[in-house]
Design a protein around this motif. Sequence first.
Motif, PDB file in Angstrom:
ATOM      1  N   LEU A 126     -17.718  46.162 -22.589  1.00  0.00           N
ATOM      2  CA  LEU A 126     -18.925  46.857 -22.107  1.00  0.00           C
ATOM      3  C   LEU A 126     -19.637  47.596 -23.237  1.00  0.00           C
ATOM      4  O   LEU A 126     -20.865  47.539 -23.358  1.00  0.00           O
ATOM      5  CB  LEU A 126     -18.559  47.845 -21.005  1.00  0.00           C
ATOM      6  CG  LEU A 126     -18.387  47.279 -19.606  1.00  0.00           C
ATOM      7  CD1 LEU A 126     -17.889  48.342 -18.649  1.00  0.00           C
ATOM      8  CD2 LEU A 126     -19.694  46.692 -19.113  1.00  0.00           C
ATOM      9  N   ALA A 127     -18.874  48.285 -24.054  1.00  0.00           N
ATOM     10  CA  ALA A 127     -19.467  49.007 -25.182  1.00  0.00           C
ATOM     11  C   ALA A 127     -20.106  48.033 -26.163  1.00  0.00           C
ATOM     12  O   ALA A 127     -21.190  48.297 -26.701  1.00  0.00           O
ATOM     13  CB  ALA A 127     -18.408  49.855 -25.881  1.00  0.00           C
ATOM     14  N   ALA A 128     -19.448  46.906 -26.400  1.00  0.00           N
ATOM     15  CA  ALA A 128     -19.995  45.911 -27.329  1.00  0.00           C
ATOM     16  C   ALA A 128     -21.276  45.286 -26.785  1.00  0.00           C
ATOM     17  O   ALA A 128     -22.219  45.042 -27.543  1.00  0.00           O
ATOM     18  CB  ALA A 128     -18.951  44.831 -27.614  1.00  0.00           C
ATOM     19  N   VAL A 129     -21.332  45.045 -25.474  1.00  0.00           N
ATOM     20  CA  VAL A 129     -22.554  44.492 -24.869  1.00  0.00           C
ATOM     21  C   VAL A 129     -23.704  45.490 -25.023  1.00  0.00           C
ATOM     22  O   VAL A 129     -24.820  45.121 -25.406  1.00  0.00           O
ATOM     23  CB  VAL A 129     -22.329  44.128 -23.381  1.00  0.00           C
ATOM     24  CG1 VAL A 129     -23.642  43.865 -22.662  1.00  0.00           C
ATOM     25  CG2 VAL A 129     -21.413  42.912 -23.261  1.00  0.00           C
ATOM     26  N   ALA A 130     -23.429  46.760 -24.726  1.00  0.00           N
ATOM     27  CA  ALA A 130     -24.474  47.783 -24.871  1.00  0.00           C
ATOM     28  C   ALA A 130     -24.947  47.869 -26.323  1.00  0.00           C
ATOM     29  O   ALA A 130     -26.155  47.933 -26.595  1.00  0.00           O
ATOM     30  CB  ALA A 130     -23.946  49.132 -24.392  1.00  0.00           C
ATOM     31  N   ALA A 131     -24.003  47.850 -27.252  1.00  0.00           N
ATOM     32  CA  ALA A 131     -24.370  47.905 -28.671  1.00  0.00           C
ATOM     33  C   ALA A 131     -25.164  46.672 -29.075  1.00  0.00           C
ATOM     34  O   ALA A 131     -26.105  46.766 -29.866  1.00  0.00           O
ATOM     35  CB  ALA A 131     -23.109  48.042 -29.529  1.00  0.00           C
ATOM     36  N   ALA A 132     -24.800  45.512 -28.531  1.00  0.00           N
ATOM     37  CA  ALA A 132     -25.505  44.269 -28.859  1.00  0.00           C
ATOM     38  C   ALA A 132     -26.954  44.319 -28.387  1.00  0.00           C
ATOM     39  O   ALA A 132     -27.865  43.882 -29.104  1.00  0.00           O
ATOM     40  CB  ALA A 132     -24.779  43.075 -28.246  1.00  0.00           C
ATOM     41  N   VAL A 144     -14.516  38.265 -29.183  1.00  0.00           N
ATOM     42  CA  VAL A 144     -15.585  38.578 -28.228  1.00  0.00           C
ATOM     43  C   VAL A 144     -16.705  39.330 -28.951  1.00  0.00           C
ATOM     44  O   VAL A 144     -17.890  39.049 -28.745  1.00  0.00           O
ATOM     45  CB  VAL A 144     -15.039  39.386 -27.030  1.00  0.00           C
ATOM     46  CG1 VAL A 144     -16.154  39.961 -26.187  1.00  0.00           C
ATOM     47  CG2 VAL A 144     -14.120  38.515 -26.182  1.00  0.00           C
ATOM     48  N   ALA A 145     -16.338  40.275 -29.803  1.00  0.00           N
ATOM     49  CA  ALA A 145     -17.339  41.015 -30.572  1.00  0.00           C
ATOM     50  C   ALA A 145     -18.132  40.077 -31.473  1.00  0.00           C
ATOM     51  O   ALA A 145     -19.352  40.221 -31.616  1.00  0.00           O
ATOM     52  CB  ALA A 145     -16.671  42.115 -31.389  1.00  0.00           C
ATOM     53  N   ALA A 146     -17.457  39.113 -32.073  1.00  0.00           N
ATOM     54  CA  ALA A 146     -18.151  38.150 -32.942  1.00  0.00           C
ATOM     55  C   ALA A 146     -19.166  37.343 -32.145  1.00  0.00           C
ATOM     56  O   ALA A 146     -20.308  37.151 -32.588  1.00  0.00           O
ATOM     57  CB  ALA A 146     -17.135  37.228 -33.618  1.00  0.00           C
ATOM     58  N   ALA A 178     -22.082  39.537 -31.241  1.00  0.00           N
ATOM     59  CA  ALA A 178     -22.920  39.794 -32.406  1.00  0.00           C
ATOM     60  C   ALA A 178     -23.788  38.577 -32.731  1.00  0.00           C
ATOM     61  O   ALA A 178     -24.964  38.725 -33.081  1.00  0.00           O
ATOM     62  CB  ALA A 178     -22.067  40.175 -33.611  1.00  0.00           C
ATOM     63  N   LEU A 179     -23.221  37.375 -32.606  1.00  0.00           N
ATOM     64  CA  LEU A 179     -24.027  36.161 -32.796  1.00  0.00           C
ATOM     65  C   LEU A 179     -25.194  36.152 -31.814  1.00  0.00           C
ATOM     66  O   LEU A 179     -26.340  35.877 -32.187  1.00  0.00           O
ATOM     67  CB  LEU A 179     -23.171  34.903 -32.584  1.00  0.00           C
ATOM     68  CG  LEU A 179     -22.206  34.528 -33.685  1.00  0.00           C
ATOM     69  CD1 LEU A 179     -21.269  33.419 -33.215  1.00  0.00           C
ATOM     70  CD2 LEU A 179     -22.959  34.077 -34.920  1.00  0.00           C
ATOM     71  N   ALA A 180     -24.894  36.466 -30.552  1.00  0.00           N
ATOM     72  CA  ALA A 180     -25.945  36.509 -29.535  1.00  0.00           C
ATOM     73  C   ALA A 180     -26.970  37.596 -29.850  1.00  0.00           C
ATOM     74  O   ALA A 180     -28.174  37.397 -29.657  1.00  0.00           O
ATOM     75  CB  ALA A 180     -25.327  36.738 -28.152  1.00  0.00           C
ATOM     76  N   VAL A 233     -25.986  44.718 -37.430  1.00  0.00           N
ATOM     77  CA  VAL A 233     -25.856  44.351 -36.016  1.00  0.00           C
ATOM     78  C   VAL A 233     -24.393  44.049 -35.714  1.00  0.00           C
ATOM     79  O   VAL A 233     -23.818  44.569 -34.750  1.00  0.00           O
ATOM     80  CB  VAL A 233     -26.749  43.131 -35.666  1.00  0.00           C
ATOM     81  CG1 VAL A 233     -26.405  42.572 -34.296  1.00  0.00           C
ATOM     82  CG2 VAL A 233     -28.213  43.502 -35.736  1.00  0.00           C
ATOM     83  N   GLY A 234     -23.788  43.213 -36.537  1.00  0.00           N
ATOM     84  CA  GLY A 234     -22.386  42.859 -36.323  1.00  0.00           C
ATOM     85  C   GLY A 234     -21.458  44.049 -36.433  1.00  0.00           C
ATOM     86  O   GLY A 234     -20.544  44.218 -35.615  1.00  0.00           O
ATOM     87  N   ALA A 235     -21.696  44.891 -37.418  1.00  0.00           N
ATOM     88  CA  ALA A 235     -20.840  46.067 -37.602  1.00  0.00           C
ATOM     89  C   ALA A 235     -20.945  47.010 -36.408  1.00  0.00           C
ATOM     90  O   ALA A 235     -19.932  47.556 -35.952  1.00  0.00           O
ATOM     91  CB  ALA A 235     -21.206  46.794 -38.891  1.00  0.00           C
ATOM     92  N   LEU A 236     -22.149  47.199 -35.887  1.00  0.00           N
ATOM     93  CA  LEU A 236     -22.324  48.078 -34.733  1.00  0.00           C
ATOM     94  C   LEU A 236     -21.617  47.529 -33.500  1.00  0.00           C
ATOM     95  O   LEU A 236     -20.928  48.263 -32.784  1.00  0.00           O
ATOM     96  CB  LEU A 236     -23.816  48.281 -34.442  1.00  0.00           C
ATOM     97  CG  LEU A 236     -24.142  49.218 -33.297  1.00  0.00           C
ATOM     98  CD1 LEU A 236     -23.677  50.636 -33.604  1.00  0.00           C
ATOM     99  CD2 LEU A 236     -25.641  49.209 -33.019  1.00  0.00           C
ATOM    100  N   VAL A 237     -21.759  46.238 -33.276  1.00  0.00           N
ATOM    101  CA  VAL A 237     -21.093  45.614 -32.122  1.00  0.00           C
ATOM    102  C   VAL A 237     -19.577  45.693 -32.291  1.00  0.00           C
ATOM    103  O   VAL A 237     -18.851  46.037 -31.356  1.00  0.00           O
ATOM    104  CB  VAL A 237     -21.566  44.149 -31.954  1.00  0.00           C
ATOM    105  CG1 VAL A 237     -20.745  43.430 -30.892  1.00  0.00           C
ATOM    106  CG2 VAL A 237     -23.045  44.114 -31.591  1.00  0.00           C
ATOM    107  N   GLY A 238     -19.084  45.387 -33.477  1.00  0.00           N
ATOM    108  CA  GLY A 238     -17.646  45.449 -33.732  1.00  0.00           C
ATOM    109  C   GLY A 238     -17.091  46.851 -33.625  1.00  0.00           C
ATOM    110  O   GLY A 238     -16.000  47.065 -33.094  1.00  0.00           O
ATOM    111  N   LEU A 239     -17.839  47.817 -34.121  1.00  0.00           N
ATOM    112  CA  LEU A 239     -17.411  49.210 -34.033  1.00  0.00           C
ATOM    113  C   LEU A 239     -17.301  49.649 -32.579  1.00  0.00           C
ATOM    114  O   LEU A 239     -16.316  50.282 -32.189  1.00  0.00           O
ATOM    115  CB  LEU A 239     -18.396  50.106 -34.790  1.00  0.00           C
ATOM    116  CG  LEU A 239     -18.066  51.590 -34.806  1.00  0.00           C
ATOM    117  CD1 LEU A 239     -16.820  51.839 -35.650  1.00  0.00           C
ATOM    118  CD2 LEU A 239     -19.243  52.380 -35.372  1.00  0.00           C
ATOM    119  N   ALA A 240     -18.286  49.307 -31.795  1.00  0.00           N
ATOM    120  CA  ALA A 240     -18.257  49.673 -30.374  1.00  0.00           C
ATOM    121  C   ALA A 240     -17.056  49.031 -29.672  1.00  0.00           C
ATOM    122  O   ALA A 240     -16.348  49.687 -28.906  1.00  0.00           O
ATOM    123  CB  ALA A 240     -19.559  49.257 -29.695  1.00  0.00           C
TER     124      ALA A 240
END
Length: 155
Positions: A31-37, A83-85, A88-90, A62-69
Amino acid sequence: MSQSHQPPAPSFYAEAPAPVPASDSPGLGVLAAVAAAVVAAGVYGWIISATDHQIGWAAVGVGALVGLAAGKAGGRSPALPPVAALLALAAVFAGQLFGIVLIFADKLQVSVFDILGQGASPLLEVWKGAADPLTFLFLALGGYAAFQTSRKTAS
């Protein structure tokens, strides 16, 4: 034989507290990664429209933010880095599309909703026509950054 029982030597150091167990909540991480994405895609699109170029460090961001979340919210679940990768691609792809939308809205002096109202097909055709090796490199950089950041920041 008598055993002498001596009291333990006094300790001058306090005992270290037990470490806090890691919180493994992959659902929360996703959920956090989706919001960050979503947020990162919007910012990346804005950067593309403001500069009229894609910027590699922004895709990495973008990738770092999604991965961090994902890593901070989800813990050490082995499913989170891949999943984070993917997210981030999306997000990088969505940011590229959003950048195109913003550029066309500005050049045609219409609203973003007018461009989006045309549907996805013309937008994807423009993306395909503009895609070059750097486009795909930036997608890969975003995914890689998300994977590594998620893996390294998992708590």
